[in-house]
Design a protein around this motif. Structure first.
Motif, PDB file in Angstrom:
ATOM      1  N   GLU A  73       0.858  -1.193   0.000  1.00 49.16           N
ATOM      2  CA  GLU A  73       0.000   0.000   0.000  1.00 49.16           C
ATOM      3  C   GLU A  73       0.890   1.236   0.000  1.00 49.16           C
ATOM      4  N   LYS A 110      -0.412   4.743   0.976  1.00 50.40           N
ATOM      5  CA  LYS A 110      -0.665   5.017   2.391  1.00 50.40           C
ATOM      6  C   LYS A 110       0.627   5.154   3.179  1.00 50.40           C
ATOM      7  N   SER A 111       1.725   4.702   2.600  1.00 53.15           N
ATOM      8  CA  SER A 111       2.969   4.748   3.351  1.00 53.15           C
ATOM      9  C   SER A 111       3.717   6.063   3.123  1.00 53.15           C
ATOM     10  N   LEU A 112       3.225   6.884   2.195  1.00 54.60           N
ATOM     11  CA  LEU A 112       3.859   8.191   1.975  1.00 54.60           C
ATOM     12  C   LEU A 112       3.253   9.216   2.921  1.00 54.60           C
ATOM     13  N   MET A 113       4.018  10.247   3.234  1.00 58.02           N
ATOM     14  CA  MET A 113       3.549  11.269   4.153  1.00 58.02           C
ATOM     15  C   MET A 113       2.974  12.429   3.370  1.00 58.02           C
ATOM     16  N   ASP A 149      -3.192   5.933   9.648  1.00 56.57           N
ATOM     17  CA  ASP A 149      -3.151   4.632   8.988  1.00 56.57           C
ATOM     18  C   ASP A 149      -2.044   3.751   9.559  1.00 56.57           C
ATOM     19  N   VAL A 161      -0.416   1.507   8.213  1.00 57.26           N
ATOM     20  CA  VAL A 161       0.692   1.358   7.251  1.00 57.26           C
ATOM     21  C   VAL A 161       1.732   2.458   7.470  1.00 57.26           C
ATOM     22  N   LEU A 162       1.245   3.645   7.800  1.00 60.05           N
ATOM     23  CA  LEU A 162       2.148   4.774   8.031  1.00 60.05           C
ATOM     24  C   LEU A 162       3.005   4.528   9.271  1.00 60.05           C
ATOM     25  N   THR A 220       5.504   1.888   8.461  1.00 63.43           N
ATOM     26  CA  THR A 220       6.567   2.435   7.620  1.00 63.43           C
ATOM     27  C   THR A 220       7.609   3.110   8.499  1.00 63.43           C
TER      28      THR A 220
END
Ligand code: ATP
Ligand code: MG
Lengths: 258, 261
Positions: free
Chosen positions: A83, A86-89, B151, B153-154, B157
């Motif tokens: 995903e 969703k992992s980007l800020m 989220d 996922v965040l 990460t």
């Protein structure tokens, strides 16, 4: 160096019986190898990577990295999420997203970090988009930001979860070759999940085929094709075609069962 | 034709309506449609407004009120955001504090004033405390919601990139939750203004709340209205400033949600 032993993972859904995502998965990845995992959708590939990355506790079995059990996110190992968007800020520009990959490294000035970030953005073909925000980019471009952010850290081990899934064919080819060049120059170890059988064969030293849920390794295929590989010659090599056929049949059979 | 349309659609029509109301007020006072003593004509109120502003009389009171409200609001933001992040992120903290928070939150802040007077007297401490108390809850609840909506996922990460808990909260959770936090801060801003005025009416010798009450008690009715006008302008200005800051800081969020729509 990476040793996955009889890994099992169960999930307790909100209602009903526990879901066994990973039955008993075992395999090894040697230092500096490029290994791919293919398997039917929903079989537990992402779950497997999260366990290896120390982000999710397995129900049984264990993961050893350099002979030490993984209990939390290990230093030098990066998981690139499926995903990616969703992992980007969303509050950081593209450049600052990539810089994030370096920020908790000691001994680097902001200028050096930005220079590195720019270098890797160029590598994934995003020069000129440094000041944009992730949500201003297309899906494939966002994917490439996430890839640059992981690469900029030069991880020793990289777990990649369908990283090229949303790219068009040409960008994909370009990034496959860029990844291979990088992998060779960094001497990194890569564990690569993909649903594209050809991609798995083209990139890897070895391919593991997983069964339907609960996942298990059903076969290990050594890919004995010379490196550096070439998009045309390698893909026309009889050994490439044979490996592709073999994996295709394995997965078709698996899908028919599931 | 289009000129007229533009006029009706623009802010000027809003000012036109305001002017109309002022004129009505003026006429009502002047022609004795209402009790002239209680509803002095608009021009009398405006004259009084300019007089108290020009003489500097009201500015001191406004300054004191802003100082009290600002201090209470700032402390509330500090405490509530910190607590909200901890409660939203760690289930243990939430479970142990939730009942107390919900009970305290249910008390209408003015009811706390008598208690605060007993412990803190009627000075600034009491007022700042009341403002802190009433502003904290909307900020706390919104921060908590914001942190919960980050989220996973965040968060993962950030963990795979090796961030420790502190850096994770500061660099990822807090900014990701910031749109919610801003909502809480905006609600609390209005509450701060309400509570500073109420607390100044209970026991004080300064502040805009005191000024209005004092004007009423000593029958300086135009000044009473002028004080309310000061409050209206102050509240309007603060809200405007907040919106401008919000538009700058949260530009990314506006862009993101516009894209998702
Ligand atoms: N948090 C969770 N709670 C309950 N079930 C889960 C959870 N995460 C995954 N699962 C279940 O585990 C199984 C494997 O999921 P996973 O995401 O690992 O599959 P995948 O192989 O990566 O699929 P895809 O190829 O579609 O990405 C699925 O059946 C899914 O429903
Ligand atoms: Mg997956």
């Amino acid at each position: 160096m990476l040793d996955v032993g009889e890994l099992r993972k169960e999930f307790q859904p909100l209602s009903g019986q526990p879901v066994v995502a990973l039955g008993s998965v075992s395999f090894r990845v040697g230092s500096g190898q490029f290994v791919s995992i293919v398997g039917p959708s929903g079989c537990g590939k992402s779950t497997l990577l999260q366990c290896i990355a120390g982000l999710s506790r397995p129900s049984a079995g264990r993961v050893l990295l350099h002979g030490r059990e993984v209990t939390g996110p290990p230093e030098g190992l990066i998981l690139l999420f499926q995903e990616y968007n969703k992992s980007l800020m969303a509050w950081r520009s593209v450049l600052r997203n990539v810089r994030f990959g370096l920020e908790n490294r000691a001994g680097m000035s902001r200028v050096e970090m930005d220079a590195e970030a720019r270098r890797y953005l160029e590598l994934v073909g995003l020069t000129g988009f440094e000041a944009h925000y992730p949500w201003e980019l297309s899906g494939g471009m966002q994917q490439r930001v996430a890839i640059a952010r992981a690469l900029v850290r030069r991880p020793e081990v990289m777990l990649m979860d369908e990283p090229f899934g949303s790219l068009d064919a040409l960008t994909r080819i370009e990034l496959e070759d860029a990844l291979l060049r990088l992998w060779e120059s960094l001497r990194a170890t890569i564990l690569f999940v993909t649903h594209d059988i050809e991609e798995a064969v083209y990139l890897s030293d070895r391919v593991y085929v997983l069964s339907c849920r609960p996942a298990q390794v059903i076969e290990e295929i050594e890919v004995k094709l010379e490196r550096p590989r070439s998009q045309l010659a390698t893909r026309e090599d009889p050994r490439f075609i044979q490996a592709r056929h073999h994996i295709f049949e394995l997965i078709s059979k698996e899908m028919a069962k599931g | 034709m289009t000129g007229a349309m533009n006029w009706w659609g623009s802010r000027w029509s809003g000012f036109g309506f305001l002017l109309l109301l002022v004129l009505l007020w003026e006429a009502a006072g002047r022609y004795g449609w209402v009790h002239k003593l209680f509803f002095p004509p608009a021009t009398t109120i405006l004259a009084s407004f300019f007089q108290i502003v020009a003489s500097g009389e009201v500015l001191g009171h406004v300054g004191v009120s802003i100082w009290r409200a600002g201090l209470g609001y700032g402390l509330a933001a500090l405490v509530a955001i910190t607590l909200g992040v901890l409660m939203g992120y760690w289930r243990v903290v939430y479970e142990s504090l939730e009942i107390v928070v919900e009970l305290l939150r249910a008390i209408p802040p003015p009811a706390v004033i008598p208690v605060a007077i007993v412990f803190l007297g009627i000075g600034d401490q009491m007022k700042v405390f009341i403002i802190l108390f009433s502003c904290a809850f909307p900020i706390l609840v919104n921060t908590m919601d914001g942190v919960r909506s980050v989220d996973p996922v965040l968060v993962r990460t950030a963990r795979t990139f090796g961030l420790g808990q502190g850096a994770l909260l500061w660099k990822v959770v807090l900014p990701a939750a910031s749109p919610f936090i801003m909502t809480g801060l905006r609600i609390a801003l209005a509450i701060a203004l309400i509570l500073v005025v109420i607390s100044e009416m209970v026991g004080a010798t300064s502040g805009i709340g005191y000024f209005i009450l004092d004007a009423q008690r000593s029958f300086r009715i135009p000044q009473m209205y002028a004080g309310m006008l000061v409050l209206a302008l102050l509240g309007y200005a603060l809200n405007r400033c907040f919106l401008v800051a919000d538009a700058r800081l949260m530009a990314w969020h506006k862009g993101l949600t516009a894209r998702q729509r």
